[in-house]
Design an enzyme around this catalytic site. Structure first.
Site, short mmCIF file in Angstrom:
data_model
loop_
_atom_site.label_atom_id
_atom_site.label_comp_id
_atom_site.label_asym_id
_atom_site.label_seq_id
_atom_site.Cartn_x
_atom_site.Cartn_y
_atom_site.Cartn_z
N LYS A 67 34.88 19.55 8.31
CA LYS A 67 33.48 19.44 7.91
C LYS A 67 32.56 19.71 9.09
O LYS A 67 31.78 20.64 9.08
CB LYS A 67 33.24 18.08 7.28
CG LYS A 67 34.06 17.90 5.98
CD LYS A 67 34.22 16.46 5.56
CE LYS A 67 35.34 16.29 4.55
NZ LYS A 67 35.15 16.94 3.27
N ASP A 104 36.22 6.05 8.83
CA ASP A 104 36.53 7.44 8.47
C ASP A 104 35.26 8.26 8.65
O ASP A 104 34.38 8.27 7.79
CB ASP A 104 36.98 7.50 7.01
CG ASP A 104 37.22 8.93 6.53
OD1 ASP A 104 36.98 9.88 7.30
OD2 ASP A 104 37.65 9.09 5.37
N TRP A 161 36.36 8.08 -1.45
CA TRP A 161 37.19 8.12 -0.24
C TRP A 161 37.59 6.73 0.22
O TRP A 161 38.72 6.51 0.69
CB TRP A 161 36.53 8.95 0.86
CG TRP A 161 36.61 10.40 0.51
CD1 TRP A 161 35.60 11.19 0.02
CD2 TRP A 161 37.79 11.22 0.51
NE1 TRP A 161 36.09 12.45 -0.28
CE2 TRP A 161 37.42 12.50 0.02
CE3 TRP A 161 39.12 11.00 0.87
CZ2 TRP A 161 38.33 13.55 -0.10
CZ3 TRP A 161 40.04 12.06 0.75
CH2 TRP A 161 39.64 13.30 0.27
#
Lengths: 360, 360
Positions: free
Chosen positions: B196, B172, B102
């Site tokens: 999530k 993030d 990511w």
């Protein structure tokens, strides 16, 4: 209360059968032990949901394999930038038709990226009629020609598809998609925010002719690059899975109703009876040129603005909701998308009749 | 089947109580006669839903009035472009830490807009540990310093918040938001895809320090301009209303559990017992430096890769779903976000014990 008739312009009413199915499947989709919103977007189950939705949408709207069908995020407003960023290519200019508030928003955003040529404007007629195409000052070298087939706020709808020659035709179909048949092959690109005729907000559907892909400007955010989204079947990142699923349920429902041909018949009947009633009653008025009256959004005024509050209160009490017009135009607006049952329009006319009799 | 234990990395399991409430309210939210997804985003009802969600989120995460809280669309991947477009201002360079897949995605997109200085990379240690901050080659003139507190795929999580001096710190937080207390005041900007720990996909939450607003580059799409979104309370256009509502239900659920302090205790217990089991059993392994093991995503391998298929099949049969590791790393991964009950972790350990005994 029980289910009301919700005339909201968007997010808008959804078919009760769709909501019931979503309700039943909320905790456990077909014995998987999961809600659809808990599924990996790359799972077999969700991919089937996604592909079925696309297939049904292609069938309903008549979208050939010459077009990519994309399920994106950010609403039609994001498309206002995405379109010039992707379609300008090495051109600098784009043509736009101004027919109301949504046209103006698209134009304002496009001006940030392109020389916008407003080929025609309905401003002169107070946005009550569509300028004849013979009067449009189009640019044969424009990257594309953009128009708004239905102005959700003004209630102004084209009864024709503009001829654009070799210039790709681009349309914001947010409020009319799937409400009547349309020859998609005349278009370079069609986009539609979902929250009127497709499903919940947070999803925007795009049909883009494949030969228009691959021309995004270098500053285009990757998530706005049609080529990237198309190459990844709208799963470059995690899409709005639950909205996509609900859209799929709406598509199944539309097919069960008989598709867009059947919806067109119903929508025409709903709109015609409401406009006929308004025209036949001195207490109510709609300012739009009858030729260009929207089937989806019916604005109307009362003879006495001072009665607006009372009208809305009485409507609410009967479960006829969200009839207040947009703040920019005032008056009332009845949005009667695919999912608004004909009984809702009948109930509205009944109420309007009684209100005019008692207070008119 | 009945509700399974779903270890998917995202979209991920949601609290059953939240899904039940959404199910009950699907056709008629609190007697309005409408589903939340049919409500105008500007209605009193939805504005209350939206404001309550923001208030609860601020309370749970400890977000002061120095920050705008935004409910945007497009997922964390859209933020990868939105961040440089908004935060570079008149600077040209941004610092990024590379700790896995990511991070790399964020870096790749930022490179399209900025000179990216990778201040440290875990590539040398195979993404199994976080480089000590003393070794980072930061640029004091960077527009911001970006890092990924938890790598969802690798299962690598920071146990510290980097010091960034006067350079705004950007994180993030997609997979760790609200999983444990965090001092938000140390950050310039935090973003988190909802799917999530917050709710359904199609929503991304942003906390941005207000002094960082108003510096968007001129090519920034309006829908990506933090200042515009903040000025319009995340309703510049129609937001993803239903996702926002579901996020609000999750926030209420988190408060009822005792907030992030209580979640941290549960999450620590869940992760510790799973890692302890893995470390104590020769058949399973996790490669991550114990100091930096993720509380949220626990990758593990079997001693014999040839048994992976059998392991997954047996897990499925017990309702332990989506344990397959990401295609880029292989093996298994158990994502144990806030909504995964401790009983799910216990059931997983029980199954892993039996599988190792029978097949190890």
């Amino acid at each position: 209360m029980s289910r009301a008739f919700n005339f909201c312009a968007g997010p808008a009413t959804l078919p009760e059968a769709v909501l019931k199915q979503a309700q039943e499947e909320m905790l456990d989709w077909r014995g998987t032990g999961m809600s659809v919103m808990e599924m990996s977007h790359r799972s077999d189950e969700f991919v089937e949901i996604a592909e079925t939705a696309e297939k049904d949408l292609r069938e309903l709207a008549g979208v050939s394999d010459d077009y990519a069908v994309l399920f994106m995020q950010g609403g039609a407003s994001s498309q206002f930038s995405t379109i010039p960023l992707n379609l300008l290519g090495d051109k600098t200019s784009a043509d736009y038709v101004n027919t109301g508030i949504w046209s103006k928003k698209a134009i304002a955003e496009a001006k940030r990226y392109a020389d916008v040529n407003v080929v025609a404007s309905a401003e002169d007629n107070g946005f009550t009629s569509i300028p004849e195409q013979s009067s449009w000052r189009t640019n044969p070298d424009a990257a594309y020609l953009h128009y708004t087939p239905n102005e959700t706020i003004g209630g102004l709808e084209y009864d024709f598809v503009p001829e654009s020659g070799d210039v790709p035709l681009v349309a914001d179909l947010s409020s009319t998609i799937l409400s009547r048949p349309l020859d998609v092959s005349k278009f370079g690109l069609i986009y539609a925010g979902a929250q009127k005729n497709i499903g919940p907000s947070g999803l925007v559907v795009v049909f883009v002719r494949k030969d228009l892909l691959g021309k995004a400007r270098k500053e285009t955010p990757t998530m706005m690059n049609y080529q990237v989204i198309a190459d990844n079947d709208s799963m470059y990142n995690t899409p709005a899975t639950y909205s996509w699923y609900l859209a799929g349920l709406v598509f199944k429902w539309l097919k069960a109703q008989g598709g867009v041909e059947a919806m067109a018949e119903i929508n025409s009947r709903k709109a015609t009876k409401l406009y006929d009633f308004i025209d036949g009653n001195d207490f109510y008025a709609n300012p739009i040129d009858p030729r260009f009256r929207s089937w989806m959004n019916v604005p109307f005024t009362l003879a006495d603005d001072g009665l607006n509050g009372e009208f809305l209160k009485g409507a609410d009490a009967r479960g006829l909701l969200n009839l207040k017009g947009h703040r920019s135009v005032g008056g009332m607006r009845a949005s009667i998308y695919n999912a608004m049952p004909e009984a809702g329009v009948d109930a509205l006319i009944q109420y309007m009749t009684e209100f005019a009799r008692e207070r008119g």
